[in-house]
Design a protein around this motif. Structure first.
Motif, mmCIF file in Angstrom:
data_model
loop_
_atom_site.group_PDB
_atom_site.id
_atom_site.type_symbol
_atom_site.label_atom_id
_atom_site.label_comp_id
_atom_site.label_asym_id
_atom_site.label_seq_id
_atom_site.Cartn_x
_atom_site.Cartn_y
_atom_site.Cartn_z
ATOM 1 N N GLY A 111 -12.650 11.718 27.425
ATOM 2 C CA GLY A 111 -12.824 10.301 27.782
ATOM 3 C C GLY A 111 -13.346 10.145 29.190
ATOM 4 N N ASP A 112 -12.776 10.893 30.115
ATOM 5 C CA ASP A 112 -13.244 10.815 31.507
ATOM 6 C C ASP A 112 -14.677 11.308 31.615
ATOM 7 O OD1 ASP A 112 -10.761 9.880 32.205
ATOM 8 O OD2 ASP A 112 -10.006 11.852 32.846
ATOM 9 N N ARG B 142 -10.394 16.400 28.755
ATOM 10 C CA ARG B 142 -10.516 15.001 29.222
ATOM 11 C C ARG B 142 -11.883 14.456 28.831
ATOM 12 N NH1 ARG B 142 -8.978 15.632 35.404
ATOM 13 N NH2 ARG B 142 -9.551 13.409 35.405
ATOM 14 N N ILE C 90 -17.030 11.278 29.265
ATOM 15 C CA ILE C 90 -17.950 10.294 28.691
ATOM 16 C C ILE C 90 -18.056 9.074 29.595
ATOM 17 C CG2 ILE C 90 -18.263 8.743 26.729
ATOM 18 C CD1 ILE C 90 -16.997 10.907 24.977
ATOM 19 N N ALA C 91 -16.988 8.741 30.267
ATOM 20 C CA ALA C 91 -17.035 7.608 31.208
ATOM 21 C C ALA C 91 -18.031 7.871 32.323
ATOM 22 C CB ALA C 91 -15.649 7.341 31.784
#
Length: 509
Positions: A151-152, A149, A154-155
């Motif tokens: 993306g999560d 994950r 980096i978010a």
């Protein structure tokens, strides 16, 4: 001997009463000697202050180096995190792993160097908290990255929370360095001033021997008076400090009693609505059965009047909902009972007596023999040193630890539980309960002692109360409990108690 001294004393008295050059010379020499002694004392004090200054400088440099190293390790951990999240390659985590391994040692060193420092100690504790917060964020992003994950992860980085913590770490590190720099400048000015004064006194000592003879006596007298005044002030401060400690101890004891009474009252009052819920749940279950029988009769006589949704609601949905309500209320009842148990234990008066710990351990082992026989396990009890303590508390402590050891044995190998003990020789006794069961992860060694917290797979009945109760009871007896464990290899719980329980020293938790 007294008759022999009488002529000498008479001659000395005559010498002192008769004005003469010899008496003046002796007086001058005496003054010079006194002044030289003062100069020597000043040099000694200067050397001592220089030594203290050097020690403070060294300590300050070590503090600044440790603080800078903490900052560097935090940056390295962040670098490893970003490298891993950008590339997805595990080797980029090497700086992170090295930093997380070294960071606790540097924080402990920094805490040791600043212990008792009212300016630096709070900042070091704040730095420890911030470092842990930053590592928690990094751990979370790495965990997300390992799960794919990215993306999560980096978010989380982009939301800026990690940057805020790092800025706070930089600010605390800068503040520590600034405090040390300020102290160094101040100490340097004092040392330079003292050094200059010492050189000046030594340079003028030969010229001022006659003039300073009287001044030296006045200074010594004033110095003695200042020491006495400082001693009197210190005695007054100590007396006031002792009174403050007594007042604070009384306030803490009273606050602890109020907390225990509050926990007892709240837990007791929570049972009233819970009993109502359980009662109405039973009535609801009974009503559902009556409705089901009625609908069964209607279904038999006039099936067209019955809707399938109604039958499903009565025969499936309603029993399921009642089951959920009953399970939740039963769990809440167990939790309330646990809180009441802890509250009552804290209010119970301790009754010290000499205990045969070997016999007590055998009794505990016999109480779980049916479980150990069923799981092909054995409990080995070595001769245990006796102790003077509260019998009920010791039985509950041993019982909880042995129950836990039996409950979490590894079915893949024969279970073995060893109970041993020793006297340390300094008024303490240590007992250990070692097993070869599942073991506990290192990150959970402290967590397992918290109320309603458990570790590992939740495939055994329990509410996470046993070890919390153990720690509460051990501390109340003036002792401490620690654990050494590794997953898959077993656990060892170590209990340290005073050989003789003194009620005035027993903690009330």
């Amino acid at each position: 001997m007294i008759p022999a001294l009488r002529p000498t004393l008479q001659a000395l008295g005559h010498f002192l009463r008769t004005p003469s050059l010899s008496r003046s010379v002796v007086a001058l020499l005496s003054g010079a000697i006194a002044l030289l002694l003062i100069v020597n004392v000043g040099v000694f004090v200067m050397l001592q202050r220089t030594s203290d200054f050097n020690d403070n400088v060294e300590r300050g440099q070590r503090v600044r180096l440790a603080a800078t190293e903490v900052m560097t390790l935090s940056v390295d951990a962040e670098t490893g995190q970003r490298g891993y999240l950008l590339t997805g390659r595990a080797e980029y985590l090497e700086p992170y792993n090295a930093s997380t391994d070294a960071l606790p040692d540097h924080l402990d060193e920094l805490a040791r160097l600043t212990a008792g420092d009212s300016d630096l100690s709070p900042r070091v504790e704040r730095l420890r908290e911030l470092s842990q917060q930053r590592l928690d964020v990094i751990d979370r992003t790495i965990a997300l990255g390992r799960m794919g994950r990215m993306g999560d992860a980096i978010a989380i980085i982009r939301n800026g929370s990690g940057k805020v913590v790092m800025d706070q770490i930089r600010a605390e590190t800068a503040a520590i360095n600034e405090i040390q720099a300020t102290r160094l400048q101040f100490a340097t000015r004092q040392t330079e001033w003292a050094s200059g004064a010492t050189v000046l006194v030594n340079a003028m000592a030969g010229l001022l021997i006659l003039a300073l003879a009287g001044v030296s006596g006045w200074l010594i007298r004033r110095y003695v008076q200042e020491i006495q005044q400082a001693r009197d002030a210190l005695d007054a401060m100590n007396a006031g400090l002792e009174q403050k400690v007594r007042d604070r101890t009384f306030e803490l004891t009273r606050a602890n009693d109020e907390i225990q009474r509050f926990a007892y009252i709240v837990s007791h009052d929570l049972r009233a609505p819970l009993v109502n819920v359980m009662g109405f749940t039973s009535e609801l279950e009974t009503a559902g059965k009556v409705i089901d029988r009625q609908m069964t009769a209607v279904e038999t006589r006039a099936p067209k009047l019955i809707e399938q949704d109604a039958l499903t609601a009565v025969r499936e949905d309603l029993p399921e909902a009642v089951g959920f309500i009953r399970a939740s209320t039963e769990k809440m009842d167990r939790l309330i009972n646990a809180i009441l148990k802890l509250s009552r234990e804290g209010r119970r008066n301790l009754m010290p007596e000499t205990l045969d710990m070997t016999a007590m351990a055998r009794g505990v082992a016999d109480s779980v023999r049916h479980q150990t026989d069923a799981s092909d396990a054995e409990i080995v009890i070595e001769p245990l040193p006796p102790i003077t303590s509260d019998r009920l508390s010791m039985e509950q402590i041993l019982g909880n630890l042995v129950d836990n050891a039996v409950k979490y044995l590894d079915p893949a190998r024969p279970g073995r539980i060893l109970i041993s003990g020793r006297e340390t020789g300094d008024g303490w006794v240590v007992y250990s309960i070692a097993d070869n069961g599942r073991g506990i992860s290192g990150r959970d060694h402290e967590r397992i002692f918290e109320l309603f917290r458990r570790s590992g797979r939740q495939d055994r009945a329990g509410e996470g109360l046993g070890l919390a109760f153990v720690r509460n009871s051990v501390r109340r007896l003036g002792g401490d409990v620690t654990v050494e464990s590794e997953l898959g290899k077993g656990s060892t719980f170590m209990l340290k108690f005073p050989t003789r329980l003194v009620l005035a020293d027993a903690g009330e938790y």
